[in-house]
Scaffold this motif. Structure first.
Motif, PDB file in Angstrom:
ATOM      1  N   THR A  38       0.825  -1.209   0.000  1.00  0.00           N
ATOM      2  CA  THR A  38       0.000   0.000   0.000  1.00  0.00           C
ATOM      3  C   THR A  38       0.857   1.256   0.000  1.00  0.00           C
ATOM      4  OG1 THR A  38      -1.757  -1.169   1.206  1.00  0.00           O
ATOM      5  CG2 THR A  38      -1.800   1.242   1.262  1.00  0.00           C
ATOM      6  N   SER A  39       1.941   1.244   0.779  1.00  0.00           N
ATOM      7  CA  SER A  39       2.797   2.434   0.862  1.00  0.00           C
ATOM      8  C   SER A  39       3.515   2.724  -0.452  1.00  0.00           C
ATOM      9  CB  SER A  39       3.823   2.259   1.972  1.00  0.00           C
ATOM     10  OG  SER A  39       4.796   1.287   1.631  1.00  0.00           O
ATOM     11  N   LYS A  43      -2.260   6.399  -5.638  1.00  0.00           N
ATOM     12  CA  LYS A  43      -3.544   6.763  -5.027  1.00  0.00           C
ATOM     13  C   LYS A  43      -4.703   6.064  -5.725  1.00  0.00           C
ATOM     14  CE  LYS A  43      -6.550  10.809  -4.569  1.00  0.00           C
ATOM     15  NZ  LYS A  43      -6.641  12.278  -4.781  1.00  0.00           N
ATOM     16  N   SER A  44      -4.691   6.043  -7.048  1.00  0.00           N
ATOM     17  CA  SER A  44      -5.810   5.441  -7.781  1.00  0.00           C
ATOM     18  C   SER A  44      -5.893   3.940  -7.551  1.00  0.00           C
ATOM     19  CB  SER A  44      -5.668   5.730  -9.280  1.00  0.00           C
ATOM     20  OG  SER A  44      -4.435   5.215  -9.782  1.00  0.00           O
ATOM     21  N   ASN A  49      -9.001  -0.418  -4.666  1.00  0.00           N
ATOM     22  CA  ASN A  49      -8.765  -1.677  -3.948  1.00  0.00           C
ATOM     23  C   ASN A  49      -8.068  -2.727  -4.819  1.00  0.00           C
ATOM     24  OD1 ASN A  49      -9.960  -0.807  -1.494  1.00  0.00           O
ATOM     25  ND2 ASN A  49     -11.998  -1.218  -2.356  1.00  0.00           N
ATOM     26  N   LEU A  50      -7.106  -2.278  -5.621  1.00  0.00           N
ATOM     27  CA  LEU A  50      -6.358  -3.197  -6.474  1.00  0.00           C
ATOM     28  C   LEU A  50      -5.120  -3.760  -5.777  1.00  0.00           C
ATOM     29  CD1 LEU A  50      -6.449  -1.188  -9.848  1.00  0.00           C
ATOM     30  CD2 LEU A  50      -7.964  -3.047  -9.118  1.00  0.00           C
ATOM     31  N   PRO A  55       2.770  -4.104  -4.867  1.00  0.00           N
ATOM     32  CA  PRO A  55       2.423  -2.718  -5.233  1.00  0.00           C
ATOM     33  C   PRO A  55       1.825  -2.629  -6.638  1.00  0.00           C
ATOM     34  CG  PRO A  55       4.639  -2.849  -4.302  1.00  0.00           C
ATOM     35  CD  PRO A  55       4.201  -4.258  -4.539  1.00  0.00           C
ATOM     36  N   LYS A  56       0.871  -1.746  -6.792  1.00  0.00           N
ATOM     37  CA  LYS A  56       0.268  -1.449  -8.083  1.00  0.00           C
ATOM     38  C   LYS A  56       0.580  -0.003  -8.447  1.00  0.00           C
ATOM     39  CE  LYS A  56      -1.841  -5.454  -8.424  1.00  0.00           C
ATOM     40  NZ  LYS A  56      -1.523  -6.450  -9.469  1.00  0.00           N
ATOM     41  N   GLN A  57       1.052   0.188  -9.676  1.00  0.00           N
ATOM     42  CA  GLN A  57       1.457   1.515 -10.140  1.00  0.00           C
ATOM     43  C   GLN A  57       2.481   2.106  -9.158  1.00  0.00           C
ATOM     44  OE1 GLN A  57      -2.080   3.872 -10.736  1.00  0.00           O
ATOM     45  NE2 GLN A  57      -3.106   2.281 -11.936  1.00  0.00           N
ATOM     46  N   PHE A  58       3.613   1.440  -9.090  1.00  0.00           N
ATOM     47  CA  PHE A  58       4.659   1.732  -8.109  1.00  0.00           C
ATOM     48  C   PHE A  58       5.010   3.223  -8.065  1.00  0.00           C
ATOM     49  CE2 PHE A  58       9.080   2.323  -6.925  1.00  0.00           C
ATOM     50  CZ  PHE A  58       9.169   1.590  -5.753  1.00  0.00           C
ATOM     51  N   THR A  59       5.070   3.750  -6.855  1.00  0.00           N
ATOM     52  CA  THR A  59       5.461   5.144  -6.653  1.00  0.00           C
ATOM     53  C   THR A  59       6.025   5.323  -5.249  1.00  0.00           C
ATOM     54  OG1 THR A  59       4.681   7.439  -6.577  1.00  0.00           O
ATOM     55  CG2 THR A  59       3.133   5.730  -5.890  1.00  0.00           C
TER      56      THR A  59
END
Length: 294
Positions: A38-39, A43-44, A49-50, A55-59
């Motif tokens: 999550t960290s 944001k999207s 809730n993906l 991590p999704k869309q790593f940032t």
């Protein structure tokens, strides 16, 4: 044939225990992996809730925001100082009391009486209202020393160190005394250098308590400048206005309250995780020896 049967039984037992421990470790790691994911997610992705365990869309935007918060670093520095200073003082005080208590009745006649007091203090905790009034009366209310002083001596840790000290050879002490060595010199020049295992174990015990303390600052501290890290994290988790107070604009941000809360939690536990590997080789040895030696 009996030996082979016993060997197979032992192997089956070890295999079963290993599998159970692996499963329990995996279960324990799942929440941590979820927080890490999550960290490091956008944001999207979090809003939809993906994010599960990856991590999704790593940032790193959440981490960039958190590490730029001066109020969080102030709480971190305060917690770090109180943990280091408190742990060192607690080890010193515990050793100074445990060493005479480890002596026989002929050497220290009041040892048995004091040990009864230690056991009573370990079993019966002080009621919260008298404890609060006592701490306030001695001048620790809204005083940063309240983060250290009440944690300087733990009866359980004292018993572990006392039991550990009992293993030292009487002949070694008698030889040192014949050479003119006193009790203080004996403790600091001979006993403590040979007690790295129990010192590392109790340092971890005291350090974790000091780092994670929550009740004492919640009860006794009113000045926000003295809030330790755990209280600051509580503010971040429970109050969206506090955690987002440093954001210039919310329109184009790639983080939200959920990603920031996850990042803050990791920010708080990383130091303890980083220290543990250096103490691990002493931990089991110190805990076991200090618990079972008589």
């Amino acid at each position: 044939m009996v030996t082979m049967f016993e060997t197979r039984s032992e192997k089956a037992f070890v295999t079963t225990i290993t599998i159970i421990l692996i499963l329990l470790s995996a279960v324990a790691l799942i929440p941590l992996l979820s927080v890490i994911a999550t960290s490091l997610s956008s944001k999207s992705a979090v809003d939809m809730n993906l994010v599960t365990l990856w991590p999704k869309q790593f940032t790193l935007d959440s981490w960039g925001y958190i590490v730029d918060r001066p109020d969080l670093w102030r709480s971190f520095a305060l917690t770090l100082v109180t943990t280091v200073v408190g742990t060192l003082l607690a080890l010193l005080l515990t050793a100074l009391l445990a060493y005479p208590l480890s002596k026989s009745k002929n050497e220290f006649r009041w040892g048995a009486v004091l040990m009864i007091g230690v056991v009573i203090a370990m079993i019966f905790k002080a009621p919260i209202v008298p404890y609060f009034l006592t701490v306030r009366e001695i001048g620790l209310y809204d005083n940063p020393l309240v983060l250290i002083v009440p944690h300087l001596l733990n009866p359980f840790n004292l018993i572990i160190m006392r039991t550990f000290f009992k293993q030292f050879s009487k002949e070694l002490e008698e030889a040192a005394f014949l050479e003119g060595c006193g009790y203080f010199r004996m403790l600091f020049q001979f006993v403590l250098p040979l007690s790295k295992a129990v010192l590392a174990t109790l340092a971890l015990f005291y350090g974790v308590v000091l780092w994670n303390q929550f009740q004492h600052p919640l009860l006794f501290l009113q000045n926000p400048d003295w809030f330790p890290l755990q209280i600051k994290i509580r503010q971040f988790i429970t109050d969206d206005n506090v955690i987002m107070s440093g954001a210039v604009s919310t329109a184009d941000l790639n983080y939200n309250e959920r990603t920031l809360r996850a990042t803050t939690v990791l920010f708080a536990i990383i130091p303890i995780i980083a220290v543990y590997p250096f103490l691990q080789k002493y931990f089991v040895k110190g805990a076991m020896i200090g618990s079972v030696k008589g």
